[in-house]
Write an enzyme that holds these catalytic residues in place. Structure first.
Site, PDB file in Angstrom:
ATOM      1  N   ARG A  77       0.832  -1.230   0.000  1.00 52.93           N
ATOM      2  CA  ARG A  77       0.000   0.000   0.000  1.00 52.93           C
ATOM      3  C   ARG A  77       0.858   1.268   0.000  1.00 52.93           C
ATOM      4  O   ARG A  77       0.459   2.289   0.553  1.00 52.93           O
ATOM      5  CB  ARG A  77      -0.956   0.052   1.204  1.00 52.93           C
ATOM      6  CG  ARG A  77      -1.947  -1.048   1.269  1.00 52.93           C
ATOM      7  CD  ARG A  77      -2.992  -1.016   0.148  1.00 52.93           C
ATOM      8  NE  ARG A  77      -3.842  -2.156   0.294  1.00 52.93           N
ATOM      9  CZ  ARG A  77      -3.584  -3.356  -0.247  1.00 52.93           C
ATOM     10  NH1 ARG A  77      -2.515  -3.531  -1.018  1.00 52.93           N
ATOM     11  NH2 ARG A  77      -4.404  -4.362  -0.064  1.00 52.93           N
TER      12      ARG A  77
ATOM     13  N   SER B 172     -11.102  -0.981   3.963  1.00 53.61           N
ATOM     14  CA  SER B 172     -10.384  -1.058   5.249  1.00 53.61           C
ATOM     15  C   SER B 172      -9.845   0.320   5.606  1.00 53.61           C
ATOM     16  O   SER B 172      -9.260   0.993   4.774  1.00 53.61           O
ATOM     17  CB  SER B 172      -9.213  -2.030   5.138  1.00 53.61           C
ATOM     18  OG  SER B 172      -9.693  -3.314   4.843  1.00 53.61           O
TER      19      SER B 172
ATOM     20  N   GLU C 245      -4.997   3.630   6.030  1.00 51.89           N
ATOM     21  CA  GLU C 245      -4.854   3.416   4.585  1.00 51.89           C
ATOM     22  C   GLU C 245      -5.577   4.567   3.872  1.00 51.89           C
ATOM     23  O   GLU C 245      -5.187   5.027   2.816  1.00 51.89           O
ATOM     24  CB  GLU C 245      -5.496   2.071   4.232  1.00 51.89           C
ATOM     25  CG  GLU C 245      -5.242   1.617   2.827  1.00 51.89           C
ATOM     26  CD  GLU C 245      -5.747   0.185   2.593  1.00 51.89           C
ATOM     27  OE1 GLU C 245      -5.547  -0.700   3.452  1.00 51.89           O
ATOM     28  OE2 GLU C 245      -6.354  -0.022   1.540  1.00 51.89           O
TER      29      GLU C 245
HETATM   30  C1  LIG Z   1     -15.757  -0.982  -0.463  1.00 51.37           C
HETATM   31  C2  LIG Z   1     -14.306  -0.706  -0.645  1.00 51.37           C
HETATM   32  C3  LIG Z   1     -13.411  -1.763  -0.730  1.00 51.37           C
HETATM   33  C4  LIG Z   1     -12.038  -1.512  -0.913  1.00 51.37           C
HETATM   34  N1  LIG Z   1     -11.182  -2.578  -1.031  1.00 51.37           N
HETATM   35  C5  LIG Z   1      -9.877  -2.352  -1.264  1.00 51.37           C
HETATM   36  C6  LIG Z   1      -8.966  -3.452  -1.442  1.00 51.37           C
HETATM   37  O1  LIG Z   1      -9.331  -4.614  -1.397  1.00 51.37           O
HETATM   38  N2  LIG Z   1      -7.666  -3.151  -1.701  1.00 51.37           N
HETATM   39  C7  LIG Z   1      -7.213  -1.873  -1.792  1.00 51.37           C
HETATM   40  O2  LIG Z   1      -6.017  -1.677  -2.044  1.00 51.37           O
HETATM   41  N3  LIG Z   1      -8.041  -0.815  -1.614  1.00 51.37           N
HETATM   42  C8  LIG Z   1      -9.357  -1.030  -1.353  1.00 51.37           C
HETATM   43  N4  LIG Z   1     -10.211   0.028  -1.165  1.00 51.37           N
HETATM   44  C9  LIG Z   1      -9.678   1.389  -1.162  1.00 51.37           C
HETATM   45  C10 LIG Z   1      -9.803   2.102  -2.532  1.00 51.37           C
HETATM   46  O3  LIG Z   1     -10.587   1.368  -3.403  1.00 51.37           O
HETATM   47  C11 LIG Z   1      -8.435   2.300  -3.147  1.00 51.37           C
HETATM   48  O4  LIG Z   1      -7.605   3.023  -2.294  1.00 51.37           O
HETATM   49  C12 LIG Z   1      -8.533   3.027  -4.494  1.00 51.37           C
HETATM   50  O5  LIG Z   1      -7.304   2.884  -5.174  1.00 51.37           O
HETATM   51  C13 LIG Z   1      -8.884   4.515  -4.358  1.00 51.37           C
HETATM   52  O6  LIG Z   1      -9.191   5.016  -5.639  1.00 51.37           O
HETATM   53  P1  LIG Z   1      -9.935   6.420  -5.867  1.00 51.37           P
HETATM   54  O7  LIG Z   1      -9.863   6.735  -7.311  1.00 51.37           O
HETATM   55  O8  LIG Z   1     -11.275   6.377  -5.273  1.00 51.37           O
HETATM   56  O9  LIG Z   1      -8.969   7.396  -5.082  1.00 51.37           O
HETATM   57  P2  LIG Z   1      -9.314   8.618  -4.032  1.00 51.37           P
HETATM   58  O10 LIG Z   1     -10.002   7.991  -2.879  1.00 51.37           O
HETATM   59  O11 LIG Z   1     -10.071   9.658  -4.783  1.00 51.37           O
HETATM   60  O12 LIG Z   1      -7.899   9.091  -3.695  1.00 51.37           O
HETATM   61  C14 LIG Z   1      -7.018   8.275  -2.933  1.00 51.37           C
HETATM   62  C15 LIG Z   1      -5.615   8.896  -3.014  1.00 51.37           C
HETATM   63  O13 LIG Z   1      -5.125   8.774  -4.351  1.00 51.37           O
HETATM   64  C16 LIG Z   1      -4.589  10.010  -4.782  1.00 51.37           C
HETATM   65  N5  LIG Z   1      -4.779  10.077  -6.238  1.00 51.37           N
HETATM   66  C17 LIG Z   1      -5.937   9.920  -6.918  1.00 51.37           C
HETATM   67  N6  LIG Z   1      -5.716  10.024  -8.242  1.00 51.37           N
HETATM   68  C18 LIG Z   1      -4.394  10.261  -8.405  1.00 51.37           C
HETATM   69  C19 LIG Z   1      -3.550  10.481  -9.528  1.00 51.37           C
HETATM   70  N7  LIG Z   1      -4.022  10.465 -10.785  1.00 51.37           N
HETATM   71  N8  LIG Z   1      -2.240  10.720  -9.310  1.00 51.37           N
HETATM   72  C20 LIG Z   1      -1.723  10.760  -8.042  1.00 51.37           C
HETATM   73  N9  LIG Z   1      -2.476  10.555  -6.939  1.00 51.37           N
HETATM   74  C21 LIG Z   1      -3.797  10.310  -7.119  1.00 51.37           C
HETATM   75  C22 LIG Z   1      -5.388  11.064  -4.040  1.00 51.37           C
HETATM   76  O14 LIG Z   1      -4.656  12.267  -3.941  1.00 51.37           O
HETATM   77  C23 LIG Z   1      -5.593  10.402  -2.689  1.00 51.37           C
HETATM   78  O15 LIG Z   1      -4.502  10.649  -1.829  1.00 51.37           O
HETATM   79  C24 LIG Z   1     -11.576  -0.192  -0.986  1.00 51.37           C
HETATM   80  C25 LIG Z   1     -12.491   0.873  -0.890  1.00 51.37           C
HETATM   81  C26 LIG Z   1     -13.837   0.633  -0.722  1.00 51.37           C
HETATM   82  C27 LIG Z   1     -14.808   1.766  -0.638  1.00 51.37           C
END
Ligand SMILES: Cc1cc2nc3c(=O)[nH]c(=O)nc-3n(C[C@H](O)[C@H](O)[C@H](O)COP(=O)(O)OP(=O)(O)OC[C@H]3O[C@@H](n4cnc5c(N)ncnc54)[C@H](O)[C@@H]3O)c2cc1C
Length: 323
Positions: A174, A225, A315
């Site tokens: 992560r 998580s 996380e």
């Molecule tokens: C129901 C659920 C289940 C999940 N299960 C998992 C799992 O199994 N494994 C796992 O790893 N995660 C899991 N997650 C967490 C989440 O899905 C991940 O962290 C995902 O990668 C976040 O994507 P997002 O586009 O929504 O990012 P955001 O939530 O919008 O942003 C997260 C971070 O990414 C940064 N970011 C976004 N876009 C960019 C970019 N283009 N360049 C640089 N930085 C950027 C943002 O600045 C921020 O700090 C889960 C979340 C939920 C709600």
């Protein structure tokens, strides 16, 4: 230096940039929590994104880059400055190589590869959010993470577009170098996969999505998580001895195990609750606030600190000011 009003006018004039003001960030987070951003902009164009950053920088505005908001806790006070989202979502393949824009959903990328009989991402099926954030946070599940397949990451470092090979990204559990350079924005990535039987990949992905949907119903306002799991090898010996061997998976102890020992399941602050079936899952039952969310996280961290002398690390990522 241009005033905030002049910066807004400059942003409004950037072709391909969709700008809004006083935008509720609760609409852009899966928690459904967050006050207004002074300025909010989305674009599918790299040039427009770079121009927006330049306009904000010229006026000394703070900038936060977000993806789909599935891993964010946004302050109830919102964000004083510009919130930017890069939305380009193209996915292309040539043989075993796939190139993908950062705004594509990870799920769309997984489907794309599975349908082409390319192995390597199927265990990530159903992880919500964009590819850019998945690379940023090295998203993963079921023993695999996206970094295993990433060969090149293209990103904007605030002055130019650069490309890093996998080892330069310093991926870990992560983690990536991008997490310590919040001013960098990922624009696209290239991945290398292996040919495999499409039907088998489909079965694996479908099974994982079914399990996920039971654990995280699609309407649940949460971030998955909240805390990172812990590496067994990093635990103090006295703590490691207390962990039942059966809870250790791929060298990690689920944060949920520590949380269960301190009675986290069912804990709540206002409308923010810890699921009674999963101690590392916090959700907004409706009308919850970021202040309560932050307080509950702090309370759980304190309970684990007192009992085990360990610091649970979030996380989830924060946007805006807290406390
Ligand atoms: C129901 C659920 C289940 C999940 N299960 C998992 C799992 O199994 N494994 C796992 O790893 N995660 C899991 N997650 C967490 C989440 O899905 C991940 O962290 C995902 O990668 C976040 O994507 P997002 O586009 O929504 O990012 P955001 O939530 O919008 O942003 C997260 C971070 O990414 C940064 N970011 C976004 N876009 C960019 C970019 N283009 N360049 C640089 N930085 C950027 C943002 O600045 C921020 O700090 C889960 C979340 C939920 C709600």
């Amino acid at each position: 230096m241009p005033t905030a009003e002049q910066a807004q006018a400059r942003l409004a004039g950037i072709p391909g940039l969709e700008l809004s003001t006083h935008t509720p960030l609760s609409r852009h987070t899966r928690f459904g929590i967050g006050g207004d951003a002074d300025l909010y902009a989305e674009t599918e164009s790299e040039d427009a994104f770079v121009a927006a950053l330049a306009a904000a920088r010229g006026a000394a505005l703070d900038v936060a880059v977000i993806g789909d908001g599935t891993n964010l806790i946004v302050s109830d006070d919102g964000f004083r400055g510009l919130v930017l989202r890069y939305r380009a979502g193209g996915i292309r393949s040539e043989g075993n190589c796939v190139s993908v824009d950062a705004g594509a959903s990870l799920d769309a990328l997984v489907d794309f590869t599975v349908e082409r009989g390319l192995e390597g991402l199927e265990t990530l099926a159903g992880i919500p959010g964009s590819v850019g954030a998945a690379v940023y946070g090295n998203a993963g599940a079921y023993g695999h993470s996206i970094s295993e397949r990433v060969s090149i990451v293209r990103f904007f470092d605030g002055s130019q577009v650069r490309a890093f090979a996998n080892r330069e990204c310093r991926f870990a559990y992560r983690e990536s170098l991008f997490k310590s350079h919040k001013e960098w924005t990922i624009f696209s990535a290239e991945l290398r996969l292996d040919p495999a039987d499409r039907a088998t990949l489909r079965r694996t992905a479908a099974g994982i999505v079914e399990t996920r949907n039971r654990k995280f119903p699609t309407t649940l306002k949460c971030a998955g998580s909240i805390f990172k799991n812990l590496l067994l090898k990093d635990l103090p010996a006295g703590v490691a001895l207390q962990v039942p061997a059966s809870t250790v998976r791929e060298g990690k102890v689920p944060a949920a195990w520590f949380l269960e020992q301190v009675g986290a399941k069912g804990a709540h602050r206002g409308e923010i609750r810890v699921a009674d079936y999963h101690a590392n899952l916090i959700y907004n039952a409706g009308g919850g606030t970021a202040a309560d969310l932050r307080a509950l996280i702090g309370e759980l961290q304190a309970r684990v600190r007192v009992r085990f002398g360990l610091e649970l690390e979030e996380e989830v990522q924060y946007v805006g000011r807290f406390g």
